[in-house]
Write an enzyme that holds these catalytic residues in place. Structure first.
Site, PDB file in Angstrom:
ATOM      1  N   LYS A 210       0.808  -1.220   0.000  1.00  0.00           N
ATOM      2  CA  LYS A 210       0.000   0.000   0.000  1.00  0.00           C
ATOM      3  C   LYS A 210       0.837   1.264   0.000  1.00  0.00           C
ATOM      4  O   LYS A 210       0.435   2.256  -0.591  1.00  0.00           O
ATOM      5  CB  LYS A 210      -0.973  -0.013   1.178  1.00  0.00           C
ATOM      6  CG  LYS A 210      -2.177  -0.890   0.863  1.00  0.00           C
ATOM      7  CD  LYS A 210      -3.141  -0.981   1.993  1.00  0.00           C
ATOM      8  CE  LYS A 210      -4.187  -2.044   1.695  1.00  0.00           C
ATOM      9  NZ  LYS A 210      -4.815  -2.535   2.930  1.00  0.00           N
TER      10      LYS A 210
ATOM     11  N   LYS B  89      -7.415 -15.163 -12.591  1.00  0.00           N
ATOM     12  CA  LYS B  89      -8.786 -15.267 -12.109  1.00  0.00           C
ATOM     13  C   LYS B  89      -9.498 -13.933 -12.228  1.00  0.00           C
ATOM     14  O   LYS B  89      -8.865 -12.901 -12.432  1.00  0.00           O
ATOM     15  CB  LYS B  89      -8.820 -15.791 -10.677  1.00  0.00           C
ATOM     16  CG  LYS B  89      -7.861 -15.103  -9.743  1.00  0.00           C
ATOM     17  CD  LYS B  89      -7.950 -15.706  -8.358  1.00  0.00           C
ATOM     18  CE  LYS B  89      -7.222 -14.831  -7.372  1.00  0.00           C
ATOM     19  NZ  LYS B  89      -7.507 -15.075  -5.988  1.00  0.00           N
TER      20      LYS B  89
ATOM     21  N   LYS C 208     -11.419  -7.416  -9.766  1.00  0.00           N
ATOM     22  CA  LYS C 208     -12.062  -6.136  -9.944  1.00  0.00           C
ATOM     23  C   LYS C 208     -11.161  -5.151 -10.684  1.00  0.00           C
ATOM     24  O   LYS C 208     -11.607  -4.379 -11.517  1.00  0.00           O
ATOM     25  CB  LYS C 208     -12.368  -5.577  -8.560  1.00  0.00           C
ATOM     26  CG  LYS C 208     -13.365  -4.465  -8.539  1.00  0.00           C
ATOM     27  CD  LYS C 208     -13.833  -4.254  -7.120  1.00  0.00           C
ATOM     28  CE  LYS C 208     -13.158  -3.047  -6.513  1.00  0.00           C
ATOM     29  NZ  LYS C 208     -13.592  -1.780  -7.083  1.00  0.00           N
TER      30      LYS C 208
END
Ligand code: TRP
Length: 325
Positions: free
Chosen positions: A107, A189, A192
């Site tokens: 992050k 896979k 989003k």
């Protein structure tokens, strides 16, 4: 107990990976499912869309079958005991271990202009969420393993210093191989953030679903009977197994094995079966989102259940810590 980040717009991978597990658990355990709105403040301090995102994620989970009468479905920020426990746990968490957390390092790379202390202590808040209900089982994916390991460390430090209050939380699934929902572009896979055209969202309109499925990668078909499937073809079969009837899957398996398969037909069939699977969920989500009074009552009811369990825990915690003068 598990937390759901209010990032809105769930996709088929979320459904088969996480939500279906929650729905199964609601009949077997005392469940607490929480929308992690406080966690989202660590990276998204702008709260303009927060309410809408919280409502959407609630509506999507309910539309998929999570029953607010069976579980405590609540919002993190509405149970203030979370913040109190977070504060106590912060005194038991070392900055060194927090700085080494993989998600923290990811992050700060993604948000170099906002390396706040909340980001550093994200795993502490997550531990507080879990042990607030003295939860044992946490249905989460592999990406949360490290956070759970840290939660166990905080629990052990707490128990060692102040007495045995918390069980060690552990990751939970139903001993099945976790379903990975493959992306429509042939590799990886559904996700989003990656290729939106290769991911089926529960909010996708029927024609969008059909279009995405038709675009899935295929080839001119197998040349030899019973040959092995390339990954992108295997993926289409995997998707079909999730939403189509057994007869249909078997028909295309047989067609593949004797080299008569027509991928155009297969994708058309898969598109229709996907529409039949997704559209009732999508419509339910819309109905729920249009009923703000219902959503508010769900949150209030969930918060009430969560507070009850939280209050009981915090009383024990304060006693154990000697904060009871
Ligand atoms: N960190 C989790 C995620 O990114 C969300 C979360 C917050 C959570 N609190 C939790 C998960 C408690 C399990 C238990 O998905």
């Amino acid at each position: 107990m598990s937390g759901i980040r209010p990032t809105g717009f769930l996709h088929l991978g979320n459904y088969f990976g996480a939500i279906r597990n929650y729905i199964k658990m609601q009949d077997d355990f005392d469940c607490y499912f929480m929308v992690a709105d406080l966690h989202s403040l660590t990276t998204h301090p702008d709260t303009k869309h927060l309410k809408g995102n919280v409502q959407r994620v609630l509506a999507e989970n309910i539309a998929c079958g999570l029953n607010p009468d069976k579980v405590a479905l609540y919002c993190q920020s509405q149970v203030y005991e979370t913040s109190e426990l977070y504060l106590y746990l912060n005194m038991l968490a070392y900055t060194g271990e927090l700085e080494k957390t993989v998600t923290f390092k990811d992050k700060i790379r993604q948000h170099p202009g906002n390396i706040n202390a909340g980001l550093l202590t994200y795993p502490v808040l997550q531990a507080a969420d879990i042990i607030l209900h003295r939860a044992k089982y946490v249905p989460v994916g592999k990406d949360q393993e490290q956070h759970l390991e840290m939660a166990r460390n905080f629990v052990n430090r707490f128990n060692h210093r102040y007495g045995d209050v918390f069980p060690e939380p552990q990751a939970f699934n139903y001993n099945e191989v976790l379903v990975k929902v493959p992306s429509l572009d042939g590799s990886g896979k559904m996700s989003k953030s990656e290729n939106q055209m290769a991911t089926l969202f529960l909010a996708d309109e029927d024609d969008v679903i059909r279009k995405k499925v038709l675009k899935a990668k295929t080839d001119s078909g197998p040349k030899e009977n019973n040959s092995e499937k390339p990954e992108y073809i295997e993926n289409i079969f995997l998707l079909m197994e999730l939403v189509s009837s057994r007869e249909i899957v078997e028909k295309y398996e047989a067609d593949y094995n004797n080299c008569t398969i027509r991928y155009g037909d297969m994708k058309k069939q898969l598109g229709e079966d996907m529409v039949n699977f997704i559209s009732p969920i999508r419509n339910k989500v819309e109905t729920i989102l249009n009923d703000e009074i219902y959503l508010k009552s769900v949150m209030e009811q969930g918060a009430e259940k969560a507070r009850k369990s939280a209050r009981a825990t915090m009383q024990i915690v304060r006693e154990a810590m000697g904060l009871n003068y």
